[in-house]
Write a protein that holds these residues in place. Structure first.
Motif, mmCIF file in Angstrom:
data_model
loop_
_atom_site.group_PDB
_atom_site.id
_atom_site.type_symbol
_atom_site.label_atom_id
_atom_site.label_comp_id
_atom_site.label_asym_id
_atom_site.label_seq_id
_atom_site.Cartn_x
_atom_site.Cartn_y
_atom_site.Cartn_z
ATOM 1 N N VAL A 96 0.846 -1.203 0.000
ATOM 2 C CA VAL A 96 0.000 0.000 0.000
ATOM 3 C C VAL A 96 0.879 1.250 0.000
ATOM 4 O O VAL A 96 0.647 2.205 -0.760
ATOM 5 N N GLU A 99 2.599 1.713 -3.439
ATOM 6 C CA GLU A 99 1.684 2.094 -4.516
ATOM 7 C C GLU A 99 1.237 3.541 -4.369
ATOM 8 O O GLU A 99 1.272 4.307 -5.323
ATOM 9 N N THR A 100 0.835 3.887 -3.146
ATOM 10 C CA THR A 100 0.297 5.242 -2.963
ATOM 11 C C THR A 100 1.395 6.309 -3.037
ATOM 12 O O THR A 100 1.144 7.423 -3.473
ATOM 13 N N LYS A 104 1.400 5.809 -7.875
ATOM 14 C CA LYS A 104 0.284 6.655 -8.287
ATOM 15 C C LYS A 104 0.710 7.803 -9.211
ATOM 16 O O LYS A 104 0.057 8.043 -10.223
ATOM 17 N N ARG A 210 -8.520 3.237 -5.543
ATOM 18 C CA ARG A 210 -8.508 2.274 -4.449
ATOM 19 C C ARG A 210 -8.295 0.846 -4.975
ATOM 20 O O ARG A 210 -7.610 0.031 -4.362
ATOM 21 N N THR A 213 -4.651 0.310 -5.601
ATOM 22 C CA THR A 213 -3.917 0.101 -4.350
ATOM 23 C C THR A 213 -4.123 -1.319 -3.842
ATOM 24 O O THR A 213 -3.176 -1.995 -3.417
ATOM 25 N N ALA A 217 -1.270 -4.200 -3.409
ATOM 26 C CA ALA A 217 -1.100 -4.849 -2.100
ATOM 27 C C ALA A 217 -1.237 -6.359 -2.225
ATOM 28 O O ALA A 217 -0.518 -7.119 -1.571
#
Lengths: 312, 426
Positions: A96, A99-100, A104, A210, A213, A217
């Protein structure tokens, strides 16, 4: 050994190796299929899983009795598997975060940004592993031998490590679970829909950010799970992520880029055929997976299966 | 002892004999020669991370212990040594050039055979002495650099340890009981060379037939196919030159597949994984392992204390049991330092690279592993050790028992003779 025993044993080695490859490649192909990102750091997430697994499984197995009787052996096995699951769970927030924070901003940008970013992450994760666990290889004491002391195939007269049987069973459960998740659950269908048509999914109210993400994950989860499960028969080292990454590429290319079903079939194909190839001609060890890939691509240039979402 | 090792405090210290010296008789007439004040700058390249760090860190620690002892004994002709250590990675030539650019007085390493083959010609070009720690490929001074000036190697080469392996197998099993052999060796030049030499030697000694050759990749996570083939063929002896982490993988998976019930494993460097093996696997394996030119327990501590002292220092400082690669680092530094100190007295000042290189040729010196000679061909020549690998509860790690020691004339081709010519002539 009889000829049949030899054949069965080599085939079991191949199936077990295939499931290990699938566990690693599944995360890579899911991320590629949905996020359209070829994650060069996936092998390092696998290595991170092995290191985290070293700590967690090592700690947990230290809490239970040595595997000397059948009941303690079964408890020991349960603890090792629990440790692997916890390891995978720890990789979820790592995924997470990555990715964030890093992925992104580069969605939709030129692929060269992905390559540079994921290669940078590869180096960073490797250095983080070195910082935390040091430069020397680490071995999980007693886990492999402890599980192998449980008699399974020896009951039918076959010499085959019980741990490998466990890997095959876990692989089967994982495959079934993944296909169930993507075919039967709402979240899985949303992910597939996003893979098939991102704009349409957004238009009907899917929060693609979302979803992305969650998918990353999930990829990290399986990389960590595979790393933890791969640890007992071998060792964790800083360079252990390279080979699995390369072989995962082979698997997803054979299966069809981004196809989960393709990754499953290709992993078993590479696992079994490469073990048979080594059995018949030992110098083929290095070349076997790539030869299989070359043959498949000559016959089906797009791989065995199509893109991920439609064929899930 | 002082006279036997060359008569200097530094040489005595490197041999591990300082306890026998009593009061320091001082190095020699350092005041009478013109030696710079600044420390000697030395560079070591070895594997400091990754799977090969199992070997490389041992080399680093060995070199560091030698440097500590030199500095504690007053330095080389009064000059302390400052040792820089870099990860050799796959940049052997670049690392060496960097050392030269930084003005290093001497360089040590590498561990890799392929890296050593790449490095040696550059050492000859640049002219700063390099004392190789391992990188034991036999062809280094036969083909790659046949007439070296500045490139040296401390550790025994591959032929020596493979011939020693064949002799150790025959010693233990008897030539009449070895009819078939197999090999599981790493899939690159080192592994293939080692099995080739072992195969030639064991066939000459016993007439055995080779029934299987497998070459798992370096860092292979799965060696079970090769193990199953050994189980199927049931050779009397299986030879392996796997090292470091690959030893752990091989032994773990071989134990899980009951391979040790079907063959006697003989390995050239199995003991390199001494700090990573578990008791159950060691006891099941009952393997015969080489330990190149150093095993801390041989000669026995009652006859030769320095080996035990190295064990103690390695345990105290780094919490490891030293392997032969520890001595590779230690010995390379010791070879250079003792040769330079000898030369300082001869030339009346700090010697040039040419003078140091000349002094190293034929140079004899002691380390805790015993006596070594840097041969005229720039190859170190030392005794080689083999033993039965057993679990030592006191050590909490494997030890070697029933040690067989082989001297260089038993193991190395005479000067001017290639390994294959030599073995064929038996």
């Amino acid at each position: 050994m009889t000829g049949l025993e030899t054949f069965v044993t080599h085939t079991l080695h191949g199936i077990q190796y295939g499931f290990v490859l699938f566990l690693i490649a599944s995360g890579l192909t899911i991320v590629l299929g949905i996020l359209d990102v070829l994650n060069l750091a996936h092998g390092e997430l696998f290595a991170l899983g092995a290191y985290v697994g070293f700590t967690i499984i090592g700690y947990l197995t230290g809490l239970v009795a040595p595997p000397t009787t059948l009941s303690t052996q079964l408890v020991f096995l349960g603890v090792v598997l629990l440790g692997a699951a916890l390891t995978a769970a720890i990789l979820v927030p790592v995924g997470v975060f990555l990715e964030t924070t890093f992925f992104k901003p580069i969605y939709g940008r030129d692929e060269v940004y992905q390559i540079v970013l994921t290669f940078a992450l590869l180096l960073i994760i490797k250095d983080v592993n070195k910082l935390i666990w040091g430069p020397s290889p680490l071995r999980l004491q007693d886990a492999y031998g402890g599980i192998n002391s449980i008699p399974v195939l020896s009951r039918v007269g076959l010499t085959y490590p019980t741990y490998n049987v466990v890997i095959i069973v876990i692989g089967l459960v994982t495959v079934a679970g993944l296909f169930w998740f993507f075919n039967r659950t709402k979240t899985g269908r949303i992910i597939r829909a996003t893979a098939i048509n991102r704009e349409m999914a957004t238009a009907i109210g899917v929060n693609t950010g979302r979803t992305f993400t969650l998918v990353f994950a999930l990829g990290a989860f399986f990389a960590g799970f595979a790393g933890a499960l791969a640890l007992p028969p071998r060792f964790a080292s800083l360079d252990m992520g390279a080979n699995p990454l390369v072989l995962s590429f082979v698997v997803i290319v054979i299966g069809g880029l981004g196809s989960l079903r393709g990754a499953f079939v290709a992993a078993l194909l590479v696992g079994v055929l490469s073990r048979w190839a080594i059995w018949q001609y030992p110098p083929a060890e290095l070349a076997a997976p790539f030869a299989i890939m070359a043959i498949v691509l000559l016959v089906r240039p797009e791989g065995l299966f199509g893109t991920w979402g439609e064929m899930g | 002892m002082l006279k036997a090792i060359g008569g200097t405090a530094l040489a005595a210290s490197l041999a591990g004999c300082t306890a026998l010296l009593g009061d320091d008789e001082s190095s020699q007439s350092e005041g009478a020669v013109d030696v710079p004040d600044e420390p000697v700058q030395a560079g070591l390249q070895t594997f400091t991370e990754g799977a090969a760090a199992v070997l490389g860190l041992q080399t680093q620690y060995g070199a560091e212990l030698a440097v500590q002892r030199i500095n504690d004994a007053g330095g080389v002709a009064g000059r302390e040594i400052q040792l820089d250590v870099v990860h050799e990675a796959d940049a052997h030539v670049e690392n060496y050039k960097q050392f030269v650019d930084e003005g290093k007085d001497v360089t040590f390493g590498p561990t890799s055979s392929g890296g050593h083959a790449a490095l040696a010609p550059e050492v000859e070009n640049q002219g700063v002495v390099n004392v190789g720690t391992d990188g034991t490929v036999t062809t280094l001074y036969e083909e790659t650099v046949p007439d070296p000036t500045y490139s040296f190697r401390f550790q025994n080469h591959d032929v020596m340890e493979c011939v020693a392996a064949a002799r150790a197998a025959v010693d233990r099993l008897g030539a009449d009981n070895i009819d078939t052999v197999a090999g599981i060796n790493p899939n690159y030049a080192f592994g293939k060379d080692e099995f080739s030499v072992f195969k030639s030697a064991i066939q000459k000694l016993t007439g055995a037939e080779v029934v299987y050759e497998g070459y798992p990749d370096l860092l292979a996570e799965d060696m079970s196919t090769h193990i199953t083939e050994v189980n199927d063929k049931q050779p009397d002896v299986t030879f392996s030159s796997n090292w470091g982490g690959d030893v752990t993988t091989l032994l773990n998976q071989a134990a899980a597949n009951n391979m040790f019930e079907n063959t006697q494993l003989v390995g050239s460097v199995l003991y390199s994984a001494v700090n990573d093996l578990s008791k159950d696997v060691v006891e099941q394996a009952n393997a015969v392992s080489g330990s190149r030119n150093f095993y801390w327990g041989e000669p026995t501590p009652s006859r030769w204390e320095p080996g035990k002292q190295v064990l103690q220092d390695a345990r105290d400082q780094w919490d490891i049991v030293p392997s032969a690669h520890f001595m590779s680092g230690y010995g390379a530094v010791a070879a250079w330092a003792t040769a330079v100190e000898k030369t300082v007295n001869l030339v009346g000042g700090w010697p040039s690279q040419e003078q140091i290189a000349t002094a190293l040729e034929g140079h004899g010196f002691y380390t805790p592993a015993g006596y070594h000679v840097m041969g005229q061909g720039h190859q170190g020549l030392s005794n080689a050790y083999y033993g039965d690998m057993v679990w030592d509860d006191d050590l909490g790690a494997p030890a070697l028992e029933n040690i067989s020691m082989h001297s260089p004339p038993e193991l190395a081709p005479p000067p001017g003779t290639t390994a294959s010519e030599w073995i064929s002539s038996w």
